[in-house]
Design a protein around this motif. Structure first.
Motif, PDB file in Angstrom:
ATOM      1  N   VAL A 168       0.837  -1.197   0.000  1.00 28.17           N
ATOM      2  CA  VAL A 168       0.000   0.000   0.000  1.00 28.17           C
ATOM      3  C   VAL A 168       0.875   1.250   0.000  1.00 28.17           C
ATOM      4  O   VAL A 168       2.053   1.212   0.342  1.00 28.17           O
ATOM      5  CB  VAL A 168      -0.983   0.037   1.195  1.00 28.17           C
ATOM      6  N   VAL A 177     -12.346  -4.621   6.066  1.00 29.53           N
ATOM      7  CA  VAL A 177     -10.896  -4.512   6.161  1.00 29.53           C
ATOM      8  C   VAL A 177     -10.249  -5.385   5.082  1.00 29.53           C
ATOM      9  O   VAL A 177     -10.792  -6.425   4.707  1.00 29.53           O
ATOM     10  CB  VAL A 177     -10.419  -4.919   7.585  1.00 29.53           C
ATOM     11  N   LYS A 178      -9.137  -4.914   4.565  1.00 29.61           N
ATOM     12  CA  LYS A 178      -8.407  -5.677   3.553  1.00 29.61           C
ATOM     13  C   LYS A 178      -7.161  -6.280   4.193  1.00 29.61           C
ATOM     14  O   LYS A 178      -6.386  -5.568   4.834  1.00 29.61           O
ATOM     15  CB  LYS A 178      -7.995  -4.744   2.416  1.00 29.61           C
ATOM     16  N   TYR A 197      -5.652  -3.392   6.343  1.00 26.20           N
ATOM     17  CA  TYR A 197      -5.929  -2.004   5.967  1.00 26.20           C
ATOM     18  C   TYR A 197      -7.438  -1.786   6.018  1.00 26.20           C
ATOM     19  O   TYR A 197      -8.189  -2.382   5.247  1.00 26.20           O
ATOM     20  CB  TYR A 197      -5.368  -1.720   4.573  1.00 26.20           C
ATOM     21  N   TRP A 198      -7.856  -0.915   6.938  1.00 21.08           N
ATOM     22  CA  TRP A 198      -9.290  -0.689   7.115  1.00 21.08           C
ATOM     23  C   TRP A 198      -9.843   0.193   6.012  1.00 21.08           C
ATOM     24  O   TRP A 198      -9.258   1.211   5.648  1.00 21.08           O
ATOM     25  CB  TRP A 198      -9.549  -0.037   8.473  1.00 21.08           C
ATOM     26  N   LYS A 234      -6.295   5.082   9.973  1.00 22.15           N
ATOM     27  CA  LYS A 234      -4.998   5.367   9.342  1.00 22.15           C
ATOM     28  C   LYS A 234      -4.303   4.050   8.973  1.00 22.15           C
ATOM     29  O   LYS A 234      -4.314   3.114   9.750  1.00 22.15           O
ATOM     30  CB  LYS A 234      -4.146   6.166  10.346  1.00 22.15           C
ATOM     31  N   TRP A 235      -3.723   3.995   7.773  1.00 18.83           N
ATOM     32  CA  TRP A 235      -2.985   2.800   7.357  1.00 18.83           C
ATOM     33  C   TRP A 235      -1.539   2.898   7.801  1.00 18.83           C
ATOM     34  O   TRP A 235      -0.935   3.980   7.753  1.00 18.83           O
ATOM     35  CB  TRP A 235      -3.007   2.660   5.836  1.00 18.83           C
ATOM     36  N   GLU A 236      -1.016   1.748   8.179  1.00 19.89           N
ATOM     37  CA  GLU A 236       0.399   1.719   8.503  1.00 19.89           C
ATOM     38  C   GLU A 236       1.189   1.496   7.215  1.00 19.89           C
ATOM     39  O   GLU A 236       1.109   0.428   6.604  1.00 19.89           O
ATOM     40  CB  GLU A 236       0.672   0.577   9.474  1.00 19.89           C
ATOM     41  N   VAL A 237       1.907   2.517   6.807  1.00 19.32           N
ATOM     42  CA  VAL A 237       2.601   2.470   5.524  1.00 19.32           C
ATOM     43  C   VAL A 237       4.103   2.489   5.767  1.00 19.32           C
ATOM     44  O   VAL A 237       4.595   3.316   6.532  1.00 19.32           O
ATOM     45  CB  VAL A 237       2.194   3.689   4.661  1.00 19.32           C
ATOM     46  N   LYS A 261      -0.941  -7.995   7.839  1.00 19.01           N
ATOM     47  CA  LYS A 261      -1.099  -6.602   7.413  1.00 19.01           C
ATOM     48  C   LYS A 261      -2.564  -6.371   7.091  1.00 19.01           C
ATOM     49  O   LYS A 261      -3.135  -7.091   6.269  1.00 19.01           O
ATOM     50  CB  LYS A 261      -0.246  -6.319   6.188  1.00 19.01           C
ATOM     51  N   GLY A 271     -11.446   3.696   3.014  1.00 17.21           N
ATOM     52  CA  GLY A 271      -9.993   3.866   3.138  1.00 17.21           C
ATOM     53  C   GLY A 271      -9.613   4.778   4.273  1.00 17.21           C
ATOM     54  O   GLY A 271     -10.446   5.132   5.106  1.00 17.21           O
ATOM     55  N   PRO A 272      -8.332   5.160   4.298  1.00 19.25           N
ATOM     56  CA  PRO A 272      -7.843   5.950   5.425  1.00 19.25           C
ATOM     57  C   PRO A 272      -8.538   7.309   5.531  1.00 19.25           C
ATOM     58  O   PRO A 272      -9.046   7.823   4.536  1.00 19.25           O
ATOM     59  CB  PRO A 272      -6.348   6.106   5.130  1.00 19.25           C
TER      60      PRO A 272
END
Lengths: 471, 327
Positions: free
Chosen positions: A199, B252-253, B292-293, B299-302, B290, B35-36
């Motif tokens: 991502v 969530v993905k 991703y909501w 917030k996504w952890e990138v 991992k 998404g975020p």
């Protein structure tokens, strides 16, 4: 500090990191690294270093950065755009000793390799695995530039190399799951991993094809793809190039999904057939088209028959379906040796790499021949027909004064024509040094400025492969 | 704000820069609120922008305006024996611009890769209000940095997409979808499907190609319900579309190396791409993966966010486009 003293100080510290044999500084050694596959360009490095691991690469890059020395990555030096030539001197970081396949992970369909691993080693390794532990599903790495027996994964990533199979499987960037890179400061970054998706912004996409101007690739995680049970090669002859070009479009429009579609003109066939890789390609044709399809045994057979029928209907004067894998392998090896075989028809060549819309093929090839002819030079053509990627080989003799310059000039004229036909100045070889003055044909000032701003964000001291890409 | 042309769009973004107004670009809006989290003052409605579609059947390239519905485009292409080889969730509600901006893909990405990989050239207005074009409408192009790949999947934080050149494909001779029982990953790979998706305990396999190829694969795949042609496409669209799942209040993905993609928790609705190692879940993800909501917004952890932040500043120095979403 004087230049000489700086270099000596760098070399001394580099030896502490890499060992005595990991640093080359003598005139006679530097000579070897003056050139890459770009015959028309030279540049002298000040020092060559050979890290063995990511950590060593990071330390030596950091050292060069601190001394303010240019940093130029080099794999096997097969770049055709001058990518590995140190045009502004400095440190050449060779990946020759970073040559280990670190892991083959069939469960996740990836291979983890150091940057200096030769492209074809991955396939050799996978083939051997299949032999040693009979895995019932074979695997392959599908980005296969013509140089794959020599070129390294690191170099492939730097140039975002294509190959003959990319019509179906994509180019290098489409094979990458993860990268370990060394930033100019020597900081190591891991980007991605074994997952299908990362991502956020596509940093792998940005770094791939950035020609060593942003960071050096130390390791890569590449996808490997299951092989099919059967593949069949179809060989077709044509009396003229434009008919061959239209036949290619007809095949693609039929819904067939060839792995590869390659076109060679008469002079290219003559060159190949004069050398040790002769495969019995027809020398009397104006164009020879090679197509490979794959699938199950019945599926590949049906698809090959369908493709052959389309080729006949599209005006091929001879169509041969090659089911014998040994013969097919010979034919494809012949195609891949086409550049090397040019020595049989001319002493030197400049190879160009424009991509054009397929329907403009005949026009582009005429323009290419004319650009050579008016300068008294012959042009051979090999062509990734499926994706419109032209490789005109402009033959010249460097012993004849002025011929080299005229060949370069003819090449530039061909690339400008490619842009005018709606294409690009480079499909898979990179901009490098040779094509940087043509970049403004593709992009306006503001667009180039945006790219340069990205460059500056990664490499504020402008040490990474300086003198490349940007005019 | 409702710009009617690329020039008006550039002007609108220029003004937003001057006034410090933060914008959320929206075409059809299917993913605008997934998404975020994003902080914005105003939606930048792109629905009045021109909607051009130009298909070059011979070159296998389509030029498409960003807000053209991807379903409309697909129908137009099918009439000509062509298609987009894309099957992301919410396909029928999405615009091409939205699919590119989020790089939303479906199970067919195993063979055809993601929208980002099929994008040949893109026209954008950057966060600074500059109209630019990157890439070329040909299959291969390595001139300069690969900016188009940065834009695809940037969730509208770098630039607004105006128009794209996409790679298109010819329709295969035969398409079949098999609904069958779930299989271990190794066995699944040996069946060589063009895509595999699991939903509600059923495994759907998609096979494409010449007739004998499809028949061979089907016979190797064993028992199940087979659909062909139109019916197969309809079923595939219904499953991959996942409209019901995407209407859930929690979504969530999960992304993992394929062999370690967890099983969905019992009773939780899901859409699982086993060959890719990707799963959408209507509920809490298993720990240690991992995740991703998409809803509610989190917030996504990138990774390497610092490098991405530098890129963001170059495209959008004043932070007017979808601030907060990425990095």
């Amino acid at each position: 500090m004087a230049v000489h003293a700086t270099l000596n100080a760098f070399a001394k510290k580099a030896r502490e990191i890499l060992g005595e044999g990991g640093v080359l500084l003598d005139e006679v050694d530097l000579l070897v690294y003056e050139q890459d596959g770009t015959l028309a360009l030279r540049g002298r490095a000040d020092v060559i270093v050979f890290p063995r691991t990511t950590e060593e690469m990071a330390k030596v890059v950091e050292l060069a950065y601190n001394y303010g020395l240019p940093i130029v990555g080099r794999g096997s030096g097969t770049s055709l755009s001058g990518g590995a030539v140190p045009v502004k001197g400095g440190v050449v970081v060779s990946t020759a000793r970073m040559n280990r396949i670190l892991e083959i992970d069939l469960d996740n369909e990836v291979a983890v390799v150091q940057a200096g691993v030769v492209n074809d080693w991955i396939n050799s390794y996978l083939a051997r695995m299949g032999y040693q532990y009979p895995i019932d599903l074979g695997y392959q790495y599908t980005a296969d530039p013509g140089s794959q027996r020599v070129s390294t994964i690191g170099g492939n990533i730097a140039h975002n190399s294509g190959g003959v199979k990319c019509f179906k499987y994509g180019v290098t960037v489409n094979q990458l799951r993860g990268l370990t890179v060394v930033l100019p400061t020597g900081e190591v970054r891991r980007i991605g991993g074994k997952e299908f998706e990362q991502v956020g912004y596509d940093l792998i996409g940005l770094l791939t094809g950035s020609e060593g101007t942003l960071a050096l690739v130390a390791e890569a995680i590449v996808r490997i793809v299951p092989t099919y049970e059967s593949s069949v090669t179809i060989l077709a002859k044509f009396d003229d190039l434009s008919t061959a070009g239209r036949a290619v479009s007809a095949v693609i429009a039929s819904g067939a999904m060839p792995v590869a579609m390659e076109l060679m003109d008469k002079l290219a066939v003559e060159a190949v057939e004069s050398g040790p890789y002769a495969a019995g390609l027809p020398k009397d044709a104006e164009a020879v088209l090679l197509i490979q399809v794959e699938g199950s045994l019945p599926g590949a057979k049906e698809e090959a028959a369908k493709v052959a029928e389309i080729l006949r209907r599209s005006g091929a004067v001879g169509v041969e379906v090659v089911e014998d894998p040994a013969k097919a392998a010979k034919i494809w090896a012949a195609r891949k040796q086409a550049f090397g075989a040019m020595g049989f028809v001319g002493p030197n060549y400049v190879v160009e790499d424009g991509t054009i819309p397929r329907k403009k093929l005949a026009e582009a090839l005429m323009l290419a021949r004319a650009a050579g002819a008016k300068r008294g030079l012959r042009v051979a053509n090999v062509f990734h027909a499926g994706d419109g990627n032209l490789h005109p080989l402009i033959l010249y003799d460097e012993r004849k004064p002025g011929e080299r310059e005229r060949a370069i000039e003819a090449g530039e004229e061909i690339l400008e024509a490619c842009v005018e036909l709606g294409g690009t100045i480079t499909g898979e070889h990179g901009v490098g040094y040779m094509k940087k003055k043509l970049l403004p044909k593709m992009y306006k000032r503001e667009e180039i400025e945006l790219m340069k701003a990205i460059k500056a964000a990664f490499d504020p001291k402008e040490l990474m492969n300086p003198g490349k890409i940007f005019p | 704000m409702r710009p009617k042309s690329a020039e008006e769009l550039a002007e609108a973004i220029n003004e937003a820069n001057k006034e410090g107004r933060r914008l959320l670009p929206v075409c059809k809006g299917s993913k605008a609120h997934l998404g975020p989290p994003v902080e914005y003052d105003e939606e930048l409605q792109l629905g009045d922008m021109p909607k051009a579609v130009e298909v070059d059947e011979e070159e296998m390239v389509a030029r498409v305006s960003a807000c053209v519905g991807i379903d409309e485009l697909q129908k137009e292409l099918r009439k000509r024996g062509r298609r987009l080889a894309l099957d992301p969730p919410l396909f029928r509600k999405s615009s091409i611009g939205g699919v590119l901006a989020t790089n939303f893909y479906g199970p067919m990405a195993y063979r055809y890769m993601t929208p980002r990989d099929q994008l040949l050239s893109v026209r954008i207005v950057t966060g600074e209000g500059k109209l630019m074009k990157f890439g070329a409408p040909v299959m291969k192009d390595v001139a300069g940095y690969n900016i188009k790949r940065l834009v695809a999947g940037s969730w509208g934080t770098l630039a607004v997409i105006v128009e794209a050149y996409m790679r298109i494909y010819a329709l295969p001779d035969s398409v079949a979808v098999l609904a069958t029982s779930r299989r271990p990953l190794g066995e699944l790979r040996r069946l060589r499907p063009a895509g595999a998706v699991e939903s509600d305990g059923v495994l759907y396999l998609r096979f494409e190609g010449v007739k004998s190829e499809v028949e061979y694969r089907l016979s190797a795949a064993g028992r199940g319900d087979v659909l062909y042609g139109e019916e197969a496409e309809e079923k595939w669209a219904e499953v991959t579309e996942a409209e019901g799942l995407f209407a859930s209040s929690r979504l969530v993905k999960v992304v993992a190396p394929p062999a370690s993609l967890p099983e969905p928790p019992p009773g939780v609705r899901h859409l699982r791409y086993p060959l890719l190692g990707v799963m959408y879940l209507a509920g809490e993800p298993p720990s240690g993966v991992k995740a991703y909501w998409l809803r509610p917004r989190r917030k996504w952890e990138v990774e390497n966010a610092d490098l991405m932040a530098k890129i963001k500043r170059i495209f959008d120095p004043n932070g007017v486009l979808s601030p907060g979403r990425l990095p």
